[in-house]
Design a protein around this motif. Structure first.
Motif, PDB file in Angstrom:
ATOM      1  N   VAL A 146      62.905  57.287  40.843  1.00 52.87           N
ATOM      2  CA  VAL A 146      62.498  55.968  41.341  1.00 52.87           C
ATOM      3  C   VAL A 146      62.352  56.002  42.861  1.00 52.87           C
ATOM      4  CG1 VAL A 146      63.216  53.565  41.614  1.00 52.87           C
ATOM      5  CG2 VAL A 146      63.478  54.698  39.404  1.00 52.87           C
ATOM      6  N   TYR A 147      63.304  56.634  43.540  1.00 55.75           N
ATOM      7  CA  TYR A 147      63.223  56.716  45.000  1.00 55.75           C
ATOM      8  C   TYR A 147      61.970  57.466  45.437  1.00 55.75           C
ATOM      9  CZ  TYR A 147      64.407  57.591  49.865  1.00 55.75           C
ATOM     10  OH  TYR A 147      64.375  57.639  51.240  1.00 55.75           O
ATOM     11  N   ALA A 148      61.676  58.569  44.757  1.00 52.57           N
ATOM     12  CA  ALA A 148      60.508  59.366  45.118  1.00 52.57           C
ATOM     13  C   ALA A 148      59.209  58.613  44.859  1.00 52.57           C
ATOM     14  CB  ALA A 148      60.503  60.680  44.336  1.00 52.57           C
ATOM     15  N   SER A 149      59.266  57.611  43.977  1.00 49.36           N
ATOM     16  CA  SER A 149      58.065  56.867  43.608  1.00 49.36           C
ATOM     17  C   SER A 149      57.831  55.633  44.471  1.00 49.36           C
ATOM     18  CB  SER A 149      58.153  56.427  42.131  1.00 49.36           C
ATOM     19  OG  SER A 149      58.344  57.537  41.279  1.00 49.36           O
ATOM     20  N   THR A 150      58.813  55.283  45.297  1.00 54.52           N
ATOM     21  CA  THR A 150      58.681  54.075  46.106  1.00 54.52           C
ATOM     22  C   THR A 150      58.107  54.394  47.470  1.00 54.52           C
ATOM     23  OG1 THR A 150      60.962  54.304  46.898  1.00 54.52           O
ATOM     24  CG2 THR A 150      60.601  52.918  44.965  1.00 54.52           C
ATOM     25  N   GLU A 151      57.459  53.413  48.036  1.00 51.24           N
ATOM     26  CA  GLU A 151      56.879  53.572  49.369  1.00 51.24           C
ATOM     27  C   GLU A 151      57.907  53.171  50.414  1.00 51.24           C
ATOM     28  OE1 GLU A 151      53.163  51.874  52.090  1.00 51.24           O
ATOM     29  OE2 GLU A 151      53.309  51.373  49.961  1.00 51.24           O
ATOM     30  N   ARG A 152      58.129  54.055  51.390  1.00 51.98           N
ATOM     31  CA  ARG A 152      59.132  53.790  52.422  1.00 51.98           C
ATOM     32  C   ARG A 152      58.802  52.511  53.179  1.00 51.98           C
ATOM     33  NH1 ARG A 152      60.327  57.463  49.851  1.00 51.98           N
ATOM     34  NH2 ARG A 152      61.116  55.629  48.789  1.00 51.98           N
ATOM     35  N   GLY A 153      59.813  51.657  53.290  1.00 50.27           N
ATOM     36  CA  GLY A 153      59.675  50.426  54.050  1.00 50.27           C
ATOM     37  C   GLY A 153      58.999  49.298  53.301  1.00 50.27           C
ATOM     38  N   ALA A 154      58.543  49.537  52.069  1.00 50.84           N
ATOM     39  CA  ALA A 154      57.811  48.499  51.343  1.00 50.84           C
ATOM     40  C   ALA A 154      58.556  48.039  50.092  1.00 50.84           C
ATOM     41  CB  ALA A 154      56.414  49.005  50.975  1.00 50.84           C
ATOM     42  N   ASP A 155      58.807  48.960  49.152  1.00 51.65           N
ATOM     43  CA  ASP A 155      59.408  48.562  47.882  1.00 51.65           C
ATOM     44  C   ASP A 155      60.707  49.304  47.599  1.00 51.65           C
ATOM     45  OD1 ASP A 155      58.195  50.985  47.624  1.00 51.65           O
ATOM     46  OD2 ASP A 155      56.974  50.470  45.881  1.00 51.65           O
ATOM     47  N   GLU A 156      61.480  49.558  48.649  1.00 50.21           N
ATOM     48  CA  GLU A 156      62.739  50.275  48.478  1.00 50.21           C
ATOM     49  C   GLU A 156      63.811  49.424  47.802  1.00 50.21           C
ATOM     50  OE1 GLU A 156      62.657  53.360  52.239  1.00 50.21           O
ATOM     51  OE2 GLU A 156      63.143  51.265  52.602  1.00 50.21           O
ATOM     52  N   GLN A 157      63.571  48.126  47.680  1.00 47.24           N
ATOM     53  CA  GLN A 157      64.534  47.271  46.994  1.00 47.24           C
ATOM     54  C   GLN A 157      64.720  47.699  45.546  1.00 47.24           C
ATOM     55  OE1 GLN A 157      62.009  46.199  48.808  1.00 47.24           O
ATOM     56  NE2 GLN A 157      62.856  44.931  50.457  1.00 47.24           N
ATOM     57  N   TYR A 158      63.644  48.209  44.930  1.00 47.70           N
ATOM     58  CA  TYR A 158      63.739  48.654  43.540  1.00 47.70           C
ATOM     59  C   TYR A 158      64.763  49.782  43.398  1.00 47.70           C
ATOM     60  CZ  TYR A 158      59.444  45.990  42.862  1.00 47.70           C
ATOM     61  OH  TYR A 158      58.511  44.990  42.823  1.00 47.70           O
ATOM     62  N   THR A 159      64.721  50.724  44.332  1.00 45.62           N
ATOM     63  CA  THR A 159      65.672  51.827  44.308  1.00 45.62           C
ATOM     64  C   THR A 159      67.087  51.321  44.517  1.00 45.62           C
ATOM     65  OG1 THR A 159      63.953  53.197  45.323  1.00 45.62           O
ATOM     66  CG2 THR A 159      66.176  54.107  45.245  1.00 45.62           C
ATOM     67  N   ALA A 160      67.248  50.366  45.439  1.00 45.23           N
ATOM     68  CA  ALA A 160      68.577  49.829  45.722  1.00 45.23           C
ATOM     69  C   ALA A 160      69.150  49.102  44.502  1.00 45.23           C
ATOM     70  CB  ALA A 160      68.508  48.889  46.919  1.00 45.23           C
ATOM     71  N   VAL A 161      68.328  48.336  43.821  1.00 45.96           N
ATOM     72  CA  VAL A 161      68.774  47.644  42.604  1.00 45.96           C
ATOM     73  C   VAL A 161      69.188  48.655  41.551  1.00 45.96           C
ATOM     74  CG1 VAL A 161      68.049  46.179  40.685  1.00 45.96           C
ATOM     75  CG2 VAL A 161      67.428  45.560  43.031  1.00 45.96           C
ATOM     76  N   TYR A 162      68.396  49.702  41.400  1.00 42.22           N
ATOM     77  CA  TYR A 162      68.720  50.773  40.448  1.00 42.22           C
ATOM     78  C   TYR A 162      70.057  51.407  40.830  1.00 42.22           C
ATOM     79  CZ  TYR A 162      67.802  54.719  37.278  1.00 42.22           C
ATOM     80  OH  TYR A 162      67.873  55.637  36.259  1.00 42.22           O
TER      81      TYR A 162
END
Length: 240
Positions: A146-162
């Protein structure tokens, strides 16, 4: 002192610890000491079986515990990122998640080798600790994806929730031998009837050595993150 000032002090303290040269040299010194004690002092007899592979237990147990500490760091870092944002919390969450995943992987590998000697089985699906720990491995493999799939500074909230939700598997694995009847793994803490012949001194030194290794790797990975962010920032500036 307000929350911002408190968090700033926490960040400075963490940088002081992870970037301290004493951690690097402590990792080397304690690592050598751990090796010396394991091969020079610890008994090769465990569960009534005399085999050199039993010595793996000291690193197996240490990596399992420190791996849990690393994944707890991911959980806390993810929570702080969701609450206060701040790039540092996301860096530390991912850095700890990578190292924790590495330790979980090594725990499974060393545990399989040790289990083949002690229990005559590489793997046992009926053992609740093995199955739940494998679940932890899959969950944090997913976290890294998930982290590798997210764009830095844009959708990192998804990784944090995970990182927050996925952490539920960690305490589940560690209390599993108390909630269900294990096939192989005994409850160790608070269990005077535990039958494994573990030397307390050797185990403590090995645990501290792996903890120092984790701290050193964490600081190294955070610095790599910072370099990557600088490169990305400069590249985005040139594109504009």
């Amino acid at each position: 002192m307000n929350t911002t000032q408190l968090l700033g002090r926490v960040i400075r303290l963490m940088r002081l610890v992870t970037e301290n040269r004493a951690v690097k040299w402590g990792t080397l010194l304690l690592g050598v000491t751990s090796i010396g004690l394991i091969f020079g002092v610890a008994s090769e007899v465990m569960y009534g079986i005399d085999h050199g592979a039993n010595l793996i237990a000291y690193w197996h147990i240490s990596m399992a515990w420190v791996g849990a500490v690393a994944l707890t760091t991911t959980f806390v870092g993810s929570l702080l990122y969701l609450r206060f944002e701040g790039r540092y919390w996301n860096r530390i969450a991912h850095s700890a998640g990578e190292i924790g995943f590495l330790f979980v992987t090594l725990t499974l590998i060393t545990g399989s080798i040790w289990g083949r000697v002690v229990w005559n089985s590489w793997w046992e699906w009926t053992d609740v600790r093995l199955v739940t720990f494998l679940l932890v491995w899959f969950v944090y493999a997913g976290y890294l994806v998930v982290y590798a799939s997210t764009e830095r500074g844009a959708d990192e909230q998804y990784t944090a929730v995970y990182g927050v939700v996925g952490f539920l598997t960690v305490p589940l694995s560690y209390v599993s031998t108390r909630l269900w009847i294990p096939t192989f793994h005994e409850t160790t803490l608070g269990n005077p009837q535990v039958s494994a012949n573990i030397n307390p001194l050797v185990l403590v030194v090995s645990l501290v050595a792996v903890s120092f290794l984790y701290t050193y790797l964490l600081g190294l990975r955070i610095r790599i993150h910072e370099i990557e962010d600088k490169i990305q920032y400069r590249a985005s500036g040139r594109r504009r």
